[in-house]
Design a protein around this motif. Structure first.
Motif, short mmCIF file in Angstrom:
data_model
loop_
_atom_site.label_atom_id
_atom_site.label_comp_id
_atom_site.label_asym_id
_atom_site.label_seq_id
_atom_site.Cartn_x
_atom_site.Cartn_y
_atom_site.Cartn_z
N UNK A 90 1.76 0.39 -23.60
CA UNK A 90 0.49 1.06 -23.83
C UNK A 90 -0.24 1.38 -22.53
N UNK A 91 0.06 0.62 -21.48
CA UNK A 91 -0.68 0.74 -20.23
C UNK A 91 0.28 0.78 -19.05
N UNK A 92 0.60 1.96 -18.53
CA UNK A 92 1.53 2.07 -17.41
C UNK A 92 1.11 1.27 -16.18
N UNK A 93 -0.20 1.12 -15.95
CA UNK A 93 -0.67 0.35 -14.80
C UNK A 93 -0.24 -1.11 -14.92
N UNK A 94 -0.26 -1.63 -16.14
CA UNK A 94 0.17 -3.01 -16.35
C UNK A 94 1.68 -3.15 -16.13
N UNK A 95 2.42 -2.12 -16.51
CA UNK A 95 3.86 -2.14 -16.27
C UNK A 95 4.17 -2.19 -14.78
N UNK A 96 3.41 -1.45 -14.00
CA UNK A 96 3.63 -1.45 -12.55
C UNK A 96 3.37 -2.84 -11.97
N UNK A 97 2.34 -3.51 -12.47
CA UNK A 97 2.04 -4.87 -11.99
C UNK A 97 3.20 -5.81 -12.30
N UNK A 98 3.72 -5.71 -13.52
CA UNK A 98 4.86 -6.56 -13.89
C UNK A 98 6.08 -6.25 -13.03
N UNK A 99 6.32 -4.98 -12.77
CA UNK A 99 7.46 -4.60 -11.93
C UNK A 99 7.32 -5.13 -10.51
N UNK A 100 6.09 -5.14 -10.01
CA UNK A 100 5.88 -5.65 -8.65
C UNK A 100 6.17 -7.14 -8.57
N UNK A 101 6.04 -7.83 -9.69
CA UNK A 101 6.37 -9.25 -9.72
C UNK A 101 7.88 -9.45 -9.83
N UNK A 102 8.50 -8.72 -10.77
CA UNK A 102 9.90 -8.97 -11.11
C UNK A 102 10.90 -8.33 -10.15
N UNK A 103 10.67 -7.10 -9.76
CA UNK A 103 11.72 -6.36 -9.07
C UNK A 103 12.13 -6.96 -7.72
N UNK A 104 11.20 -7.39 -6.88
CA UNK A 104 11.66 -8.03 -5.64
C UNK A 104 12.50 -9.29 -5.89
N UNK A 105 12.14 -10.06 -6.91
CA UNK A 105 12.91 -11.27 -7.23
C UNK A 105 14.28 -10.91 -7.76
N UNK A 106 14.36 -9.85 -8.58
CA UNK A 106 15.65 -9.39 -9.10
C UNK A 106 16.55 -8.94 -7.95
N UNK A 107 16.00 -8.17 -7.04
CA UNK A 107 16.81 -7.64 -5.93
C UNK A 107 17.25 -8.76 -5.00
N UNK A 108 16.42 -9.75 -4.82
CA UNK A 108 16.81 -10.90 -4.00
C UNK A 108 17.98 -11.64 -4.65
N UNK A 109 17.94 -11.80 -5.96
CA UNK A 109 19.03 -12.46 -6.67
C UNK A 109 20.30 -11.63 -6.59
N UNK A 110 20.18 -10.31 -6.76
CA UNK A 110 21.35 -9.44 -6.64
C UNK A 110 21.97 -9.57 -5.26
#
Length: 214
Positions: A90-110
């Motif tokens: 419902x809120x793209x801005x909230x999605x961006x916040x979640x991505x900023x949390x998850x994506x660096x951690x995902x890439x570090x694990x990869x």
């Protein structure tokens, strides 16, 4: 929406062959990755990594609680997926916040897994490979699993017990079929039964392994 520069840190390309696997929700990515794993691929699934980060005591949970409040975290300490799914769609801005949390951690694990090497080749499953920057330069080739939207909807409703509206909301936030197919080196059409699908996967594996062993 592309990642911002801080979230697109360059992944170090390993010496082994790297295959990217993607496709829309319900297309059959898991069936393809499972079979390629059986045949010898070293699979890195970014969705599985994200789930591990958001399980009880997952590395992302403290930041998710801080950013979204207690409603975003279940009593067992895992991320409240239903709550977050409704919020971010419902809120793209909230999605961006979640991505900023998850994506660096995902890439570090990869990266950690890439650094461990692979006996044959890597298969990196990235559902949003074309939507999010910083992945294509890592891949030697890209495989797309494809099927009509109607099949995607039926499969996800059966698998997840979602409503059609929920499934379509996810599909509409993903790249179109034409965009994925245009960016693919190989397309696996998953429109028939498992026997035909396995034949296609096995044929693809033989092609990949020849390149990986050069």
């Amino acid at each position: 929406m592309d990642l911002n520069p801080a979230m697109r840190q360059t992944l170090r390309k390993p010496v082994q062959w790297v295959v990217g696997l993607t496709g829309g929700i319900g297309s059959g990515k898991t069936a393809v990755s499972n079979r390629l794993h059986e045949l010898g691929a070293t699979v890195i699934d970014t969705d599985e990594i994200a789930h591990s980060l958001t399980q009880p005591d997952g590395l992302a949970i403290p930041s998710i609680r801080t950013a979204f409040g207690d409603a975003a975290v279940n009593a067992d300490g895992s991320m409240n997926r239903n709550y977050m799914r409704g919020l971010v769609f419902k809120n793209p801005d909230q999605r961006v916040i979640l991505e900023k949390i998850l994506h660096p951690l995902i890439r570090e694990s990869v990266q950690n897994r890439l650094d461990q090497g692979a006996p044959n080749y890597f298969l990196i499953v990235v559902p949003l490979l074309f939507e999010k920057g910083g992945w294509n330069e890592l891949m030697d080739e890209i495989v797309v699993v494809d099927c009509p939207i109607e099949q995607q909807v039926r499969r996800v409703i059966q698998r997840n017990n979602w409503t059609e509206e929920q499934v379509l909301a996810v599909i509409n936030n993903q790249a179109s079929r034409s965009v994925r197919i245009e960016g693919a080196d190989h397309v696996i059409e998953n429109t028939q039964g498992i026997t035909e699908l396995i034949e296609k996967i096995d044929f693809l594996h033989r092609k990949i392994i020849k390149k990986a062993q050069k």
